[in-house]
Design an enzyme around this catalytic site. Sequence first.
Site, PDB file in Angstrom:
ATOM      1  N   HIS A 255       0.815  -1.219   0.000  1.00  0.00           N
ATOM      2  CA  HIS A 255       0.000   0.000   0.000  1.00  0.00           C
ATOM      3  C   HIS A 255       0.850   1.272   0.000  1.00  0.00           C
ATOM      4  CE1 HIS A 255       0.335  -0.090   4.548  1.00  0.00           C
ATOM      5  NE2 HIS A 255       0.409   1.204   4.344  1.00  0.00           N
TER       6      HIS A 255
ATOM      7  N   ASP B 193       0.090  -7.582   1.457  1.00  0.00           N
ATOM      8  CA  ASP B 193       0.437  -6.168   1.562  1.00  0.00           C
ATOM      9  C   ASP B 193       1.946  -5.975   1.639  1.00  0.00           C
ATOM     10  OD1 ASP B 193       0.090  -3.434   1.676  1.00  0.00           O
ATOM     11  OD2 ASP B 193      -0.204  -3.380   3.852  1.00  0.00           O
TER      12      ASP B 193
ATOM     13  N   SER C 117       4.525   2.819   7.843  1.00  0.00           N
ATOM     14  CA  SER C 117       4.219   1.643   7.032  1.00  0.00           C
ATOM     15  C   SER C 117       5.438   1.165   6.259  1.00  0.00           C
ATOM     16  CB  SER C 117       3.088   1.959   6.045  1.00  0.00           C
ATOM     17  OG  SER C 117       1.877   2.165   6.715  1.00  0.00           O
TER      18      SER C 117
END
Length: 479
Positions: A119, A149, A225
């Site tokens: 992402h 992911d 992230s």
Amino acid sequence: MGRIGIRVDARRLSLSLFILLCAAGIVVLGSPAEGKAAKTFDLSTAIVQVAKKAIPGVVHIEVTGTRDMPGQFTPFESDPFFRYFFGTPKSPKKFKREIRGLGTGMIIDAQGHILTNYHVVGGASKLEVLLTNGRKYTAKLVGTDPKTDLAVIRISPGEQLPFLAFGDSDKMEVGEWVVAIGHPRGLDQTVTQGIISATHRTGITDPSSYQDFLQTDAAINPGNSGGPLLNLQGEVIGVNAVILSESGGYEGIGFAIPSNIASHVAKLLITYGKVERGWLGIAIQDLSGEKAKAAGLESPKGVMIDSVTKGGPAEKSGLKKGDIITAFEGRAVPDSNSFRNSIANMIVGSTAKITVLRAGKKQVIAVRIGNLREELKSLASAAKQRLGAEVRLMSPKEADRYGLTGAQGISLTWIDPNGPLGKAGFEVGDMIAEVNGQPFTGLETFLELIAGLQPKQQITLLAIDRRTGNTGQVQVVVK
């Protein structure tokens, strides 16, 4: 007075007690857990050492991409007077808008491969990586895996690169100290600490993905992230990916993709540019307390085979409906999600040993792992023939709209009026949430359930009407 060394189980210390001991000049040494090698740390400096060791291998990723936006119109377009004199302006239906984002990544080898979240880099038109030494490089996308992911990008700087090593996430226990490093809100090399709050968390985002999160209370915010979650040896035991938050910022609930999944996916992406997942050809369900007791098991750990796909690897190896799977490759199977992930992470074509309980007797069966990507086509074709319908996975938004939070179903995209579903009154757009009382969290799970049915078998479907949202039980006889 010099420092005093005491030996305790450091993982069980409260944070306040740990700080008081360190402030008093007491060196806290970790005592070995029963049956495990000792982990010895000076906790007054452990996080400092982890930060010094790991920060050079953590990078700042700047992402540039484009997004389709609806066309913009003049403020007078709806004015009849304006249209009479100047005509209707021809505004574009859509236009491209440049978007920018920030994320974190970690260098995982000397060749410049960087692991991050899908992402973070998915759909990017330009990727730039900023190293801790201040140098910036353009990166190329190596491969992505949306189901976990994860993604791998690469830089070629022509200089020696520091990189991080993976640890064994399966050995992490609740209460162990961990350190997160990333770039929250663009603040480079931010280090936070916490503990492992829980393991094997599932269903946090897309229930159809291959999830097995580590939960941590180490502070994670937007921009973290793709960054590493590390143990006190400085080894990567997770990839920070998700937070649960009402405010959009840190609230003490963060999730990391375990390193054992991340390292496996990274190797496949570097080698092949894609991930081929293992497949057995069985539909499984969690073992209930009653079924576990009836089988002579002390606890409901393990999974029961609900159906076996004809011609699949499981059938060829001798696995049968009703078998209780208790171990995979010598490791206990806690639940269906963990077993599904274990199969998916196997190398296609390899052989796995599965321990089953059948009629009260334990057996070890060797199974050759199949290829999920290849088999999905044949499974979809079989489901089309048996149901007279084509299907797609229901999106998370659709599932939430119809009260299926935490679970998903399938939506019908084509129906043969003379097929089993057509005769039962189903229409295109209607949805199915359960088969014989069993929910499913992925398209392959549904297809395997249907492929494992007997000819002319009657099944009960939990149907959702696309018009009203009403649910009901519908009985159908498959071909």
